[in-house]
Scaffold this active site. Sequence first.
Site, PDB file in Angstrom:
ATOM      1  N   PRO A  10       0.789  -1.230   0.000  1.00 40.73           N
ATOM      2  CA  PRO A  10       0.000   0.000   0.000  1.00 40.73           C
ATOM      3  C   PRO A  10       0.826   1.287   0.000  1.00 40.73           C
ATOM      4  O   PRO A  10       1.854   1.378   0.663  1.00 40.73           O
ATOM      5  CB  PRO A  10      -0.829  -0.104   1.290  1.00 40.73           C
ATOM      6  CG  PRO A  10      -0.140  -1.125   2.120  1.00 40.73           C
ATOM      7  CD  PRO A  10       0.506  -2.071   1.163  1.00 40.73           C
ATOM      8  N   ASN A  11       0.318   2.233  -0.764  1.00 37.26           N
ATOM      9  CA  ASN A  11       0.863   3.595  -0.894  1.00 37.26           C
ATOM     10  C   ASN A  11       2.152   3.679  -1.717  1.00 37.26           C
ATOM     11  O   ASN A  11       2.624   4.769  -2.007  1.00 37.26           O
ATOM     12  CB  ASN A  11       1.076   4.246   0.487  1.00 37.26           C
ATOM     13  CG  ASN A  11      -0.234   4.361   1.238  1.00 37.26           C
ATOM     14  OD1 ASN A  11      -1.198   4.910   0.708  1.00 37.26           O
ATOM     15  ND2 ASN A  11      -0.297   3.827   2.448  1.00 37.26           N
ATOM     16  N   ARG A  18       4.986  10.797  -2.762  1.00 32.51           N
ATOM     17  CA  ARG A  18       4.689  10.589  -1.350  1.00 32.51           C
ATOM     18  C   ARG A  18       5.933  10.856  -0.492  1.00 32.51           C
ATOM     19  O   ARG A  18       6.959  10.200  -0.664  1.00 32.51           O
ATOM     20  CB  ARG A  18       4.284   9.117  -1.215  1.00 32.51           C
ATOM     21  CG  ARG A  18       4.191   8.616   0.169  1.00 32.51           C
ATOM     22  CD  ARG A  18       4.155   7.092   0.191  1.00 32.51           C
ATOM     23  NE  ARG A  18       3.883   6.650   1.531  1.00 32.51           N
ATOM     24  CZ  ARG A  18       4.168   5.454   1.990  1.00 32.51           C
ATOM     25  NH1 ARG A  18       4.703   4.555   1.204  1.00 32.51           N
ATOM     26  NH2 ARG A  18       3.895   5.147   3.234  1.00 32.51           N
ATOM     27  N   TYR A  23      11.012   8.833   1.191  1.00 30.80           N
ATOM     28  CA  TYR A  23      10.983   7.716   0.228  1.00 30.80           C
ATOM     29  C   TYR A  23      11.676   8.019  -1.108  1.00 30.80           C
ATOM     30  O   TYR A  23      11.714   7.146  -1.982  1.00 30.80           O
ATOM     31  CB  TYR A  23       9.530   7.283  -0.015  1.00 30.80           C
ATOM     32  CG  TYR A  23       8.852   6.778   1.244  1.00 30.80           C
ATOM     33  CD1 TYR A  23       9.300   5.621   1.878  1.00 30.80           C
ATOM     34  CD2 TYR A  23       7.788   7.470   1.822  1.00 30.80           C
ATOM     35  CE1 TYR A  23       8.703   5.158   3.037  1.00 30.80           C
ATOM     36  CE2 TYR A  23       7.172   7.013   2.984  1.00 30.80           C
ATOM     37  CZ  TYR A  23       7.637   5.859   3.584  1.00 30.80           C
ATOM     38  OH  TYR A  23       7.052   5.398   4.732  1.00 30.80           O
ATOM     39  N   ASN A  75       8.035  -5.356  -0.536  1.00 31.73           N
ATOM     40  CA  ASN A  75       7.873  -4.250   0.409  1.00 31.73           C
ATOM     41  C   ASN A  75       6.391  -4.210   0.787  1.00 31.73           C
ATOM     42  O   ASN A  75       5.567  -3.705   0.031  1.00 31.73           O
ATOM     43  CB  ASN A  75       8.302  -2.932  -0.237  1.00 31.73           C
ATOM     44  CG  ASN A  75       8.241  -1.772   0.751  1.00 31.73           C
ATOM     45  OD1 ASN A  75       7.621  -1.887   1.815  1.00 31.73           O
ATOM     46  ND2 ASN A  75       8.870  -0.662   0.413  1.00 31.73           N
ATOM     47  N   ALA A  78       2.910  -0.550   5.171  1.00 37.13           N
ATOM     48  CA  ALA A  78       2.472  -0.576   6.575  1.00 37.13           C
ATOM     49  C   ALA A  78       1.961  -1.949   7.010  1.00 37.13           C
ATOM     50  O   ALA A  78       1.942  -2.248   8.209  1.00 37.13           O
ATOM     51  CB  ALA A  78       1.404   0.492   6.801  1.00 37.13           C
ATOM     52  N   GLU A  99      12.337  -9.192   2.387  1.00 35.06           N
ATOM     53  CA  GLU A  99      11.564  -8.011   2.799  1.00 35.06           C
ATOM     54  C   GLU A  99      12.424  -6.759   2.582  1.00 35.06           C
ATOM     55  O   GLU A  99      13.573  -6.731   3.011  1.00 35.06           O
ATOM     56  CB  GLU A  99      11.236  -8.191   4.289  1.00 35.06           C
ATOM     57  CG  GLU A  99      10.484  -7.054   4.926  1.00 35.06           C
ATOM     58  CD  GLU A  99      10.368  -7.249   6.455  1.00 35.06           C
ATOM     59  OE1 GLU A  99      10.670  -8.342   6.982  1.00 35.06           O
ATOM     60  OE2 GLU A  99       9.992  -6.273   7.107  1.00 35.06           O
ATOM     61  N   HIS A 101      12.523  -2.429   2.793  1.00 42.69           N
ATOM     62  CA  HIS A 101      11.958  -1.125   3.157  1.00 42.69           C
ATOM     63  C   HIS A 101      12.881  -0.034   2.653  1.00 42.69           C
ATOM     64  O   HIS A 101      14.102  -0.118   2.848  1.00 42.69           O
ATOM     65  CB  HIS A 101      11.783  -1.001   4.673  1.00 42.69           C
ATOM     66  CG  HIS A 101      10.879  -2.055   5.201  1.00 42.69           C
ATOM     67  ND1 HIS A 101       9.526  -2.029   4.975  1.00 42.69           N
ATOM     68  CD2 HIS A 101      11.138  -3.202   5.854  1.00 42.69           C
ATOM     69  CE1 HIS A 101       8.987  -3.118   5.501  1.00 42.69           C
ATOM     70  NE2 HIS A 101       9.948  -3.849   6.032  1.00 42.69           N
ATOM     71  N   ILE A 102      12.280   0.954   2.047  1.00 36.07           N
ATOM     72  CA  ILE A 102      13.059   2.064   1.494  1.00 36.07           C
ATOM     73  C   ILE A 102      13.681   2.874   2.631  1.00 36.07           C
ATOM     74  O   ILE A 102      14.846   3.239   2.605  1.00 36.07           O
ATOM     75  CB  ILE A 102      12.137   2.943   0.617  1.00 36.07           C
ATOM     76  CG1 ILE A 102      11.626   2.113  -0.571  1.00 36.07           C
ATOM     77  CG2 ILE A 102      12.855   4.214   0.155  1.00 36.07           C
ATOM     78  CD1 ILE A 102      10.489   2.762  -1.349  1.00 36.07           C
ATOM     79  N   ARG A 108      12.443   5.409  12.851  1.00 42.33           N
ATOM     80  CA  ARG A 108      11.190   6.153  12.735  1.00 42.33           C
ATOM     81  C   ARG A 108      10.252   5.845  13.909  1.00 42.33           C
ATOM     82  O   ARG A 108      10.708   5.422  14.958  1.00 42.33           O
ATOM     83  CB  ARG A 108      10.562   5.856  11.359  1.00 42.33           C
ATOM     84  CG  ARG A 108      11.510   6.254  10.208  1.00 42.33           C
ATOM     85  CD  ARG A 108      10.905   5.960   8.863  1.00 42.33           C
ATOM     86  NE  ARG A 108       9.690   6.729   8.655  1.00 42.33           N
ATOM     87  CZ  ARG A 108       8.773   6.435   7.726  1.00 42.33           C
ATOM     88  NH1 ARG A 108       8.944   5.395   6.935  1.00 42.33           N
ATOM     89  NH2 ARG A 108       7.705   7.185   7.593  1.00 42.33           N
TER      90      ARG A 108
END
Length: 149
Positions: A10-11, A18, A23, A75, A78, A99, A101-102, A108
Amino acid sequence: MMKILMLNGPNLNRLGKREPGIYGVSTLKNLEERMINLGKERKMEVVCFQSNHEGELIDKLHEAEDTEIDGVIFNPGAFTHYSYAIRDAIAGITCPVIEVHISNVYQREEFRHKSVVAPVAKGQIAGLGILGYELALEAFKREAGKEEE
Ligand code: DQA
């Protein structure tokens, strides 16, 4: 020829627009083209899919198994942090999943520090921007090389 699925959750269709400070400015289309081309250079076929819907991502993981995909670069966005359904889908297939993640999720918000996917993934790459996807492709390539030795 090795066949790899790059799956984005998602997204991630909004990459480039975004939160570019987090990102980056590359669009999903750029990323997908880059991965397909890098795959060609390495004699690997890369197929790409993005969805904002949990069930569609799960269906793709099942399909990856049934169509003999050799590895998934995933990826989950969320969903990483709370989707037991995605975690179970990965656990239920033999196809290895890396897996990606950017952003560095560990720098975070606290809710991003937990991945329910990581325990069933082959490995995790986080915080290296879109280079992470390329490194995951390289990992699958080297792994295949090892098997051929
Ligand atoms: C992300 C990190 C997640 O926490 C977030 O929800 C995303 C993207 C990343 O690539 O850094 O959508 O997976």
